[in-house]
Scaffold this active site. Structure first.
Site, PDB file in Angstrom:
ATOM      1  N   GLU A  82       9.971  15.025  16.298  1.00  0.00           N
ATOM      2  CA  GLU A  82      10.277  14.952  14.985  1.00  0.00           C
ATOM      3  C   GLU A  82       9.456  15.894  14.184  1.00  0.00           C
ATOM      4  O   GLU A  82       8.030  15.734  14.183  1.00  0.00           O
ATOM      5  CB  GLU A  82      10.201  13.502  14.335  1.00  0.00           C
ATOM      6  CG  GLU A  82      10.430  13.480  12.862  1.00  0.00           C
ATOM      7  CD  GLU A  82      10.373  12.041  12.551  1.00  0.00           C
ATOM      8  OE1 GLU A  82       9.315  11.371  12.873  1.00  0.00           O
ATOM      9  OE2 GLU A  82      11.196  11.516  11.652  1.00  0.00           O
ATOM     10  N   CYS A 100      13.370  10.584   7.312  1.00  0.00           N
ATOM     11  CA  CYS A 100      13.232  10.141   8.831  1.00  0.00           C
ATOM     12  C   CYS A 100      14.395  10.250   9.384  1.00  0.00           C
ATOM     13  O   CYS A 100      14.517  10.297  10.800  1.00  0.00           O
ATOM     14  CB  CYS A 100      12.655   8.547   8.689  1.00  0.00           C
ATOM     15  SG  CYS A 100      13.350   7.617   7.255  1.00  0.00           S
ATOM     16  N   LYS A 137       1.010  -1.207  -0.006  1.00  0.00           N
ATOM     17  CA  LYS A 137       0.003  -0.080   0.084  1.00  0.00           C
ATOM     18  C   LYS A 137       0.998   1.209  -0.102  1.00  0.00           C
ATOM     19  O   LYS A 137       1.630   1.530   0.991  1.00  0.00           O
ATOM     20  CB  LYS A 137      -0.965   0.039   1.252  1.00  0.00           C
ATOM     21  CG  LYS A 137      -1.971   1.292   0.922  1.00  0.00           C
ATOM     22  CD  LYS A 137      -2.661   1.658   2.372  1.00  0.00           C
ATOM     23  CE  LYS A 137      -1.816   2.649   3.119  1.00  0.00           C
ATOM     24  NZ  LYS A 137      -1.825   3.906   2.533  1.00  0.00           N
ATOM     25  N   GLU A 190       9.983   0.736  10.469  1.00  0.00           N
ATOM     26  CA  GLU A 190      11.062   1.880  10.243  1.00  0.00           C
ATOM     27  C   GLU A 190      10.347   3.156  10.525  1.00  0.00           C
ATOM     28  O   GLU A 190       9.712   3.535   9.912  1.00  0.00           O
ATOM     29  CB  GLU A 190      11.939   1.780   9.018  1.00  0.00           C
ATOM     30  CG  GLU A 190      12.991   2.501   8.747  1.00  0.00           C
ATOM     31  CD  GLU A 190      13.021   3.629   8.393  1.00  0.00           C
ATOM     32  OE1 GLU A 190      12.777   4.604   9.191  1.00  0.00           O
ATOM     33  OE2 GLU A 190      13.148   3.943   7.162  1.00  0.00           O
TER      34      GLU A 190
END
Lengths: 801, 285
Positions: free
Chosen positions: A398, A301, A193, A267
């Site tokens: 983040e 990331c 997906k 991850e």
């Protein structure tokens, strides 16, 4: 348009647009409407609910894609299941041919992919053209190689099965490659997906699958939003989920898949430190920062979003950074001379703006270059935050945007402390001209990747993945393949007999057996914490009964405080244990064997009387236990890292590192052998262990205290807490300072372990109730255990003078 | 650098014209004769065909190269041939390309070239001083060159191909600047490796560091191995990115090149006509 004479004076760059013509043609031939790619065919978009995918640089729609329903997901999973047998049945070489063909096809259509990626995602075409797409074909060709070698290099392993893969929007096709290439190489089939913001290159990739004649159902692409991802995550017939995205969603996926037996690799996010020492080449550092945080608009990331700079060069670096930020160029991402493109969507833009404003309110100084951002589309300027406290939100969360915070440190030790002061651990970058300093710092950073004097380098030959809450599993290299295979014996293994023998909490306990005319001395097994036998916090005991029901002894009933104490003792011991040489750890494991061997009759007798094992069987268990200690003493100085041949002028060192503290919950079967089989590999690799021995027959472990005491095992390196398994397991699973937890025992408790591990995203290894034959070395010892006892850190060291 | 910026169409043409303006048109052969140098000087005055300048709309620009660079023996010829053009003559000096002559002789050489009308002097460092870390000797040597030049521009050639390490290149640049170099220059064109981008970047950053510390602007001249228009663009991009617009002027940036012009002429004609050009369509330098 200015004329030549004018430009001769201004020396401006002018526009340098990449053509979008071929992509527009392709979208037009598709009617700008896409279905799902299931079983080698396109579903009819007219029959689906659809949504638009926009070009972030303009806000204009590019195409409509289908919203995948649970039914669509089910069709795709069924197709993948049907295709599995044939696909895994191919030889490695045959699979290699397909992967190689995919790699070549992408290479041939590289510009098409790059332009489409840039249009759908908003990233500069320089990046999609020079980084994303070349890495995609590199990833497929590298894994074509693994497919070719799988029959020999992965002998004894089989594919996991049908894999559901959910990928993010920041590197749409690259993340697809990171997911699909290793899955296919190892014989799995896939339902992928793509992110709802960026589905188009995955759909073009589906056409590649068709073009190379990949068997139907091996790769399926279902588009949609989070609901589609949830349907895939919850599907009963999916064997594994691989996810890249936010830690928040990663948690939900961990909870949703807990106890189902689905494998999981994650991850997740990061707040990666970027350490600058005072002897570094600051001009190189500045370019490093550009690639660390302004690459892909900071939507990376592993973005180096926390600059930690040594105080002596703090001001100079700040000044140089600001000067450099003025020369960054932001604009149409299809322009070949643009450094920064658009933010993916208004929702992200809002989030970035909000966090920066919060930072300002917190007292941070926010600096942005003097040039203005394009008005059309979703753009945010490069942003430097100084005067930031380590406690402020902007320094901890983040941001996933082009925003970097800058803080200072005084000493290398302090730099490590600050660098590790985060829940995340995806990557780190450190800059110094001093190789000794670099190689001293790199192993101390809690991060899956450490780049020395470089940043944001990726390659298929090197694993990538996080420590701590940045996820688990690695993608790339040999270490990445383990996520997609499992030991062959598991396919034939049976579920453990779930018979649970209730244990008693008996206040009166057991009387010492009378013998020889006098009363035997009362022997009470305590807990073993910090190298000492300690009474359980609550001072309750459990009666342990032998196979025939006779009371055989008592053990302490450990509780949450005992676990707390054990974990603390383990943490106190772990750094020293890890710092010992592997040779020294081997010596101690040999010494354990030596001392256990001296008492083997005692342990045989205990096994016989407790479990009812025959003399032969009991003797064999003790013998194998000695052998197992030898095995891990042997491995202690032989479980080596690798040097990955990444295609740069560098070495990439893949170093296995211990977790620090590793908790193991042991099964009832083979109570001595399984206990040692689970304790020895973490010890060999430098972990301190908190062990919960067999609930039913813990006396083998309590008898072992004296063996530990006489074998030079440093205090706190092994801690043993007996008690009611279900109580202790929950406390361990909840404990945020336990980075890794193994559970071998009842399936439902394994589910608890997985579900409750999300506080710190601890690495869990559970057997899902699968009975492992502890007597069989194939199942009960070796590399699988060592892999779980370590995590790989990749350290990139460039060459050059 | 070459992949992060791109100039196309009119911008590319303008940037190439700029490259011509920044060129030290050079001939440094044992076989150089007065005739050869005169031809070069004519080319320096009229580096691009007038019809192309017309088509580009820059006839009024008075396009010429930055300088003509020759050996001492040809200085007089060049000065004569360039009279009235405003194009300075640069002389390579000090035992070019090896720099192994006795120091008094090298200083005399500079004085002689200045006396003969050279306005710019390209000197070579004693590479052995650099390789043995005798920075003070380098400083003293360059200081003496500086003094011998008088008002002439001093370009110090590092011979980077011989220096092996970027950090040595950086140090040699800084010492040369401290001793009074107006320009630092990569190479003689005679070393095995000449102007490379990493070396250029190192020198440019040394210039920046010197500017930041002292406020003095020092020029940069890559030389040797720059043969194509595309290479020239990358160097210009590097100057603009690292040091900014002022370093795209002849007082702060030069290309040392002999065959580059030919390729630029062909690219400019391509820009004008849309057809790929041939070298014989442009007058020889």
């Amino acid at each position: 348009m200015p004329d030549v004479a004018e430009i001769f004076e201004t020396m401006e760059y002018g526009p340098a647009p990449e053509s979008r013509e071929r992509v527009q043609e392709w979208l037009d031939t598709k009617g700008r409407r896409f279905g799902h790619f299931i079983d080698g065919r396109w579903t009819e978009p007219e029959e689906s609910e659809r949504f638009e995918t926009l070009a972030p640089a303009t806000g204009q729609p590019l195409a409509e894609v289908s919203q995948g329903t649970p039914e669509d997901v089910d069709l795709a999973v069924r197709a993948a299941r049907r295709a599995l047998k044939g696909w895994r049945g191919l030889s490695g070489h045959q699979r290699a041919r397909y992967l190689y063909a995919i790699a070549r096809r992408i290479q041939k259509d590289a510009r098409m992919f790059a332009v489409l990626e840039t249009m759908d995602n908003g990233k500069p075409v320089r990046e999609s053209r020079d980084l994303d797409i070349p890495l995609v074909s590199r990833h497929f060709s590298h894994h074509a190689g693994w497919a070719q070698l799988a029959d020999t290099e992965l002998a004894g392993y089989v594919p996991v099965g049908v894999v559901g893969q959910i990928i993010p929007w920041n590197f749409p096709l690259l993340m697809l490659a990171w997911k699909i290439a290793p899955a296919l190489a190892t014989g799995n089939t896939v339902v992928l997906k793509p992110a709802e913001f960026t589905p188009l290159t995955a759909l073009l990739f589906a056409e590649v699958c068709r073009a190379v004649g990949l068997p139907n159902g091996v790769v399926n692409v279902v588009t949609g939003d989070g609901r589609t991802g949830a349907a895939l995550t919850h599907h009963d017939d999916v064997d594994k989920i691989a996810f890249t995205g936010s830690t928040e969603v990663g948690r939900l996926i961990r909870e949703a898949t807990a106890g189902t037996g689905k494998r999981l690799s994650l991850e997740l996010g990061g707040k990666s430190p970027f350490l600058v020492y005072d002897d570094s080449d600051l001009d190189s550092v500045v370019e490093g920062v550009v690639d660390a945080i302004w690459f892909n608009q900071g939507q990376v990331c592993c973005a180096g979003s926390r600059i930690l700079v040594q105080e002596g060069v703090h001001e100079e670096l700040t000044r140089k950074l600001k000067a450099r930020m003025e020369t960054l160029r932001m604009g149409d991402p299809l322009d070949k001379g643009v450094d920064m493109g658009a933010i993916i969507a208004p929702v992200q833009l809002d989030k970035i703006q909000k966090l920066v404003e919060e930072g300002r309110a917190d007292g941070a100084e926010i600096w942005q270059p003097s040039w203005s951002v394009p008005r059309e589309g979703y753009f945010y300027p490069p942003t430097l935050c100084t005067n930031v406290s380590a406690a402020s939100e902007i320094a901890r969360v983040e941001i996933f945007g082009p925003v970097v915070v800058l803080m200072s440190f005084r000493t290398p030790d302090e730099s490590v402390e600050l660098a590790n002061d985060t829940r995340y651990g995806l990557a780190a970058s450190l800059w110094t001209e001093d190789i000794n300093l670099a190689l001293d710092i790199a192993p101390r950073l809690k991060a899956g990747t450490v780049w020395i004097n470089c940043t944001n380098l990726f390659d298929a030959a090197s694993g990538f993945g996080g420590y701590r809450e940045s996820g688990y599993g690695r993608e790339g290299g040999l270490e990445g393949l383990w996520e997609y295979v499992r030991p062959e014996w598991e396919e034939k293994a049976r579920l453990r007999n779930p018979a649970v023998v209730p244990i008693e909490a008996d206040l009166l306990g057991v009387s010492p057996a009378a013998g020889g005319g006098s009363v035997a001395i009362d022997r009470t097994a305590k807990l073993y914490v910090g190298g000492k036998q300690v009474r359980p916090d609550a001072e309750y005991a459990l009666v342990i009964r032998a196979h025939d029901g006779a009371a055989a002894g008592e053990v302490g009933r450990g509780n949450r405080k005992d676990i707390r104490n054990a974990v603390e003792a383990a943490h106190a011991a772990a750094p020293g244990w890890a710092a010992r040489t592997a040779y020294n750890r081997a010596q101690i494991l040999y010494f354990l064997a030596e001392n256990l061997g001296a008492r083997s009759h005692e342990f045989q007798d205990r096994l016989r009387s407790l479990t009812g094992a025959s003399k032969r069987k009991a003797s064999r268990e003790v013998e194998l236990t000695l052998e197992r200690l030898f095995t891990y003493a042997a491995w202690a100085d032989k479980w080596e890292g690798r040097v990955h041949p990444t295609p740069f002028r560098n070495v990439t060192l893949a170093m296995p590192e211990p977790w620090g503290v590793l908790a193991v919950v042991c099964p009832d079967e083979a109570p001595l052998l399984s206990f040692v089989s689970l304790m020895a590999p973490p010890l060999a690799m430098g972990n301190a262990v908190v062990a919960v021995p067999s609930e039913r027959w813990p006396l083998l472990a309590t008898d072992f205290y004296q063996v530990l005491d006489t074998s030079d095992v440093p205090p706190g390196v092994v801690n043993i807490v007996t008690g009611v398994r279900a109580e202790l397991v929950s406390v361990l699973a909840d404990h945020d300072d336990v980075p890794a937890l193994w559970h071998f025992g009842p399936a439902e408790l394994g589910g608890v372990v997985e579900r409750r591990s999300t506080g710190n995203m601890k690495r869990t290894w559970v057997d899902h109730g699968l009975a492992r034959d502890w007597m069989d070395p194939d199942q009960a010892e070796g590399e699988e255990f060592l892999r779980h006892a370590t995590q790989i850190k990749n350290i990139w060291v460039p060459y050059g003078v | 650098m070459g992949t992060r910026r791109s100039v196309k169409k009119a911008w590319q043409a303008a940037w190439l014209v700029r490259a011509v303006r920044l060129m030290d048109l050079t001939t440094l052969d044992g076989s150089d004769t007065p005739g050869r140098v005169e031809r070069l000087c004519r080319k320096a005055r009229q580096p691009v065909r007038p019809d192309l300048l017309e088509a580009l709309g820059i006839r009024e620009l008075g396009l010429r190269t930055a300088a003509v660079c020759v050996y001492h023996e040809r200085v007089e010829t060049a000065v004569r041939a360039l009279a009235g053009s405003g194009i300075p003559v640069a002389a390579v000096s000090t035992g070019f390309p090896h720099g192994q002559n006795p120091l008094p002789q090298r200083l005399d050489e500079i004085r002689a070239s200045v006396a003969a009308g050279a306005e710019e002097i390209d000197v070579v460092l004693t590479r052995s001083h650099v390789l043995t870390g005798r920075w003070e000797a380098i400083y003293e040597e360059v200081s003496e060159f500086r003094e011998a030049c008088g008002s002439a521009h001093l370009k110090v050639i590092l011979g980077t191909g011989d220096l092996a390490m970027l950090r040595t290149v950086g140090r040699a640049s800084l010492v040369s600047m401290m001793a009074g170099a107006d320009f630092v220059k990569t190479s003689t064109g005679k070393e095995a490796v000449n102007a490379t981008l990493p070396v250029g970047l190192t020198m440019v950053r040394a210039i920046r560091a010197y500017l930041e510390r002292t406020g003095y602007r020092v020029g940069f001249k890559p030389a040797g191995g720059i043969r194509t228009a595309k290479q020239a663009l990358v160097w210009l991009i590097m100057m603009k990115e690292e040091l900014g617009r002022p370093w795209l002027e002849p007082n702060l940036f030069r290309f040392g090149a002999s065959s580059l012009l030919g390729d630029i002429e062909r690219q400019l004609e391509h820009h004008v006509t849309g057809r790929y050009s041939a070298s014989y369509r442009h007058p020889l330098a």
